[in-house]
Design a protein around this motif. Structure first.
Motif, short mmCIF file in Angstrom:
data_model
loop_
_atom_site.label_atom_id
_atom_site.label_comp_id
_atom_site.label_asym_id
_atom_site.label_seq_id
_atom_site.Cartn_x
_atom_site.Cartn_y
_atom_site.Cartn_z
N GLY A 274 0.72 -1.33 -0.08
CA GLY A 274 0.02 -0.08 -0.04
C GLY A 274 0.85 1.11 -0.08
N ILE A 275 1.90 1.32 -0.71
CA ILE A 275 3.01 2.52 -0.56
C ILE A 275 2.94 3.13 -1.83
CG2 ILE A 275 5.34 3.00 -0.66
CD1 ILE A 275 5.90 0.70 1.11
N GLU A 276 2.66 4.28 -1.99
CA GLU A 276 2.60 5.28 -3.25
C GLU A 276 3.98 5.39 -3.80
OE1 GLU A 276 0.52 9.24 -4.94
OE2 GLU A 276 0.10 8.73 -2.77
N ILE A 277 4.24 5.05 -5.02
CA ILE A 277 5.51 5.35 -5.55
C ILE A 277 5.62 6.94 -6.06
CG2 ILE A 277 6.88 4.61 -7.47
CD1 ILE A 277 5.93 1.90 -7.52
N PRO A 278 6.68 7.58 -5.68
CA PRO A 278 6.77 8.94 -6.00
C PRO A 278 7.02 8.97 -7.37
CG PRO A 278 8.64 8.20 -4.54
CD PRO A 278 7.60 7.12 -4.64
N GLU A 279 7.06 10.32 -7.99
CA GLU A 279 7.21 10.45 -9.24
C GLU A 279 8.62 10.26 -9.72
OE1 GLU A 279 7.06 14.40 -12.37
OE2 GLU A 279 6.35 14.62 -10.36
N GLY A 280 9.52 10.28 -9.05
CA GLY A 280 10.88 10.07 -9.26
C GLY A 280 11.34 8.68 -9.17
N GLY A 281 10.49 7.56 -8.51
CA GLY A 281 10.68 6.38 -8.36
C GLY A 281 10.96 6.25 -7.00
N LEU A 282 10.87 4.64 -6.75
CA LEU A 282 11.26 4.51 -5.16
C LEU A 282 12.43 3.77 -5.16
CD1 LEU A 282 10.02 4.49 -2.15
CD2 LEU A 282 9.01 2.23 -2.94
N PHE A 283 13.43 4.06 -4.59
CA PHE A 283 14.78 3.45 -4.18
C PHE A 283 14.94 2.74 -3.01
CE2 PHE A 283 19.10 3.07 -3.25
CZ PHE A 283 19.75 2.93 -4.61
N ILE A 284 15.01 1.20 -3.32
CA ILE A 284 15.10 0.48 -2.33
C ILE A 284 16.44 -0.42 -2.28
CG2 ILE A 284 14.02 -1.71 -0.81
CD1 ILE A 284 11.28 -0.77 -1.88
N SER A 285 17.33 -0.20 -1.33
CA SER A 285 18.30 -1.10 -1.49
C SER A 285 18.58 -2.58 -1.27
CB SER A 285 19.46 -0.27 -0.64
OG SER A 285 19.67 1.21 -0.79
N HIS A 286 19.20 -3.38 -2.11
CA HIS A 286 19.43 -4.46 -1.70
C HIS A 286 19.91 -4.85 -0.48
CE1 HIS A 286 18.53 -5.62 -5.79
NE2 HIS A 286 18.31 -6.55 -5.48
N GLY A 287 21.27 -4.09 -0.18
CA GLY A 287 22.08 -4.51 0.90
C GLY A 287 22.98 -5.82 0.80
N PHE A 288 23.41 -6.25 1.81
CA PHE A 288 24.14 -7.53 1.70
C PHE A 288 23.17 -8.71 1.52
CE2 PHE A 288 27.39 -5.26 4.55
CZ PHE A 288 28.43 -5.42 3.53
N ALA A 289 23.45 -9.55 0.74
CA ALA A 289 22.69 -10.86 0.27
C ALA A 289 22.88 -11.86 1.30
CB ALA A 289 22.97 -11.34 -1.17
N ILE A 290 22.08 -12.65 1.93
CA ILE A 290 21.90 -13.54 2.70
C ILE A 290 22.96 -14.48 2.33
CG2 ILE A 290 20.83 -15.49 3.69
CD1 ILE A 290 18.24 -13.73 3.71
N PRO A 291 23.52 -15.04 1.17
CA PRO A 291 24.43 -16.13 0.89
C PRO A 291 25.77 -15.46 1.11
CG PRO A 291 22.78 -15.91 -0.95
CD PRO A 291 22.36 -14.97 -0.14
N VAL A 292 26.00 -14.02 0.92
CA VAL A 292 27.23 -13.73 1.45
C VAL A 292 27.45 -13.70 2.83
CG1 VAL A 292 28.71 -11.40 1.16
CG2 VAL A 292 27.23 -12.23 -0.95
N LEU A 293 26.46 -13.21 3.59
CA LEU A 293 26.58 -13.28 5.04
C LEU A 293 26.92 -14.72 5.52
CD1 LEU A 293 23.79 -11.07 6.17
CD2 LEU A 293 26.00 -10.31 5.64
N ILE A 294 26.29 -15.63 4.94
CA ILE A 294 26.45 -17.04 5.17
C ILE A 294 28.03 -17.39 4.95
CG2 ILE A 294 26.01 -19.58 4.57
CD1 ILE A 294 23.29 -18.79 4.14
#
Length: 441
Positions: A274-294
């Motif tokens: 239920g999040i409204e995407i702003p005009e410039g787009g929504l930036f969501i980072s991946h961050g560290f992947a779980i396999p890398v942390l493993i």
């Protein structure tokens, strides 16, 4: 004997060489590790510049490619950590790729055909039981190999070569040649992807915790040196190591947080939340992947085991001189069983990452992975003559191997050329190791 060696070095090159030597001695940086890091950086820059000159843009040194590179390296890196101990004891394990395929198939059958009928589809325990089943299966296979090698005195090359064929065929029989999918939804997160990463906030927490760990290790090491009256590193060297370690960790954190989710997945997530995407787009980072942390967790645990436990000391003692180790009271046969059981456990964990990443299990999974795992360990400085090898070196070697493969894919080399390059790199790495050991004698 000539007295030329006692004359002071007055040339600029000599002064520079002396300064570098003093720097390396003060910081105690492993020169082979430094060389591997330099080679890895050269590979990255080379592929990036090649793409820039040929295609007009460089695609290698981008957050997207480096993030995917780290995820692709995780599976090989996990097994390379175990291969170090195997090769250090003058053995070899050619069956790790087939073990990966077999354990992945077992986990697929457990979570797709078995547990849903007992616990119900989507039960939260399904992925946990599947992971445990895969790692136990790998441990049992590895222990069986170790028993044949240690107690039955069959050469490791023959036992694991047979295992390469046996477990690949067993995987085919269990899966009946079919692809088992989809795996449990929670299990699939262990393979990475947008939802299989911890995001920006979690990554900064991990990064800051890593920096605190680096500083804590350096301070504790200095206290231990004082306690046992060992020579201390200069204070500036301690600051340099702490700063370099923290800079590397924080730099990696910035990098993974710079890679955003694809727009399509962002839209799905926004609609579901239920999040409204702003005009410039929504930036969501991946961050560290779980396999890398493993992989990082495995590297830390394996480094501790190999350098801070009696088991680790016995491993290197066996590799340095097996006869002397046995005369000193080390049960080399039982140690062999434990080493191969550990290798099998890590192969099972690697199968978790590999099958979760593909969201499926197939008997062909892990084909030729034994080549990349052995090459990663050898390129990372593990000597085939035994007694020498480090966990962090093997992980660097895994990054070198995966970087070569990824770079050649980006350039457009076909599979045949990739195999030629990988095989050539392995031979060159062994040759360099041979030269290094000759000069160090």
């Amino acid at each position: 004997m000539s007295d030329s060696s006692s004359k002071p070095i007055t040339s600029t090159a000599g002064r520079e060489e002396g300064a570098l030597t003093r720097f390396l001695r003060a910081t105690e940086i492993d020169t082979r590790l430094l060389g591997m890091a330099g080679a890895l950086l050269a590979i990255w820059i080379g592929f990036h510049l090649y793409g820039h000159f040929v295609n007009g843009y460089g695609a290698f040194l981008t957050p997207r490619n480096l993030w995917n590179l780290s995820v692709q390296t995780a599976s090989i890196g996990i097994m390379a950590c175990g291969m170090v101990l195997v090769i250090v004891t003058r053995n070899i394990d050619l069956s790790v790729g087939s073990m990966l395929g077999f354990t992945a198939t077992i986990m697929g059958v457990v979570q797709v055909y078995g547990l849903p009928k007992v616990l119900g589809l989507g039960h939260p325990l399904i992925w946990i039981i599947a992971v445990i089943a895969g790692m136990i299966t790998g441990a049992l296979i590895g222990a069986f190999h170790g028993w044949l090698i240690g107690y039955r005195k069959i050469p490791a090359f023959i036992v694991t070569l047979g295992g390469l064929l046996v477990w690949r065929g067993a995987a085919f029989l269990v899966a009946r040649g079919e692809t088992i999918s989809p795996v449990d939804s929670t299990f699939a997160l262990l393979g990475g992807g947008p939802y299989g990463a911890i995001g920006a906030t979690g990554s900064w927490i991990v990064g800051l915790a890593g920096c605190a760990g680096v500083i804590g290790l350096i301070l504790n090491g200095r206290r231990q040196r004082k306690k046992f009256e060992f020579p201390l590193r200069p204070v500036w060297a301690e600051y340099f190591l702490a700063g370099a370690g923290c800079a590397l960790i924080l730099g990696a954190t910035v990098l993974v947080n710079s890679y955003p989710w694809p727009k399509g997945i962002v839209k799905q997530y926004a609609d579901a939340s239920g999040i409204e995407i702003p005009e410039g787009g929504l930036f969501i980072s991946h961050g560290f992947a779980i396999p890398v942390l493993i992989l990082v967790a495995v590297a830390m645990v394996m480094t501790f085991i190999s350098t801070r436990t009696r088991f680790g000391r016995y491993v290197y003692a066996m590799g340095g001189n097996p006869d002397a180790a046995e005369l000193a009271g080390i049960n080399t046969r039982w140690m062999t069983v434990k080493i191969f059981a550990l290798m099998g456990t890590l192969a099972g964990l690697s199968a978790v990452v590999a099958s979760a990443r593909l969201n499926s299990a197939t008997n062909a999974l892990g084909t030729l992975d034994e080549l990349y795992v052995i090459a990663a360990a050898v390129i990372g400085g593990t000597s085939l003559a035994g007694g020498i090898g480090t966990i962090y070196g093997a992980i660097l070697g895994a990054f070198v191997m995966q970087s070569l493969q990824t770079g050649m894919v980006l350039i457009g080399f076909d599979a045949a050329v990739q195999q030629i390059v990988v095989g050539s790199v392995l031979v060159v790495a062994v040759y360099i190791d041979t030269l290094y050991r000759r000069r160090s004698k």
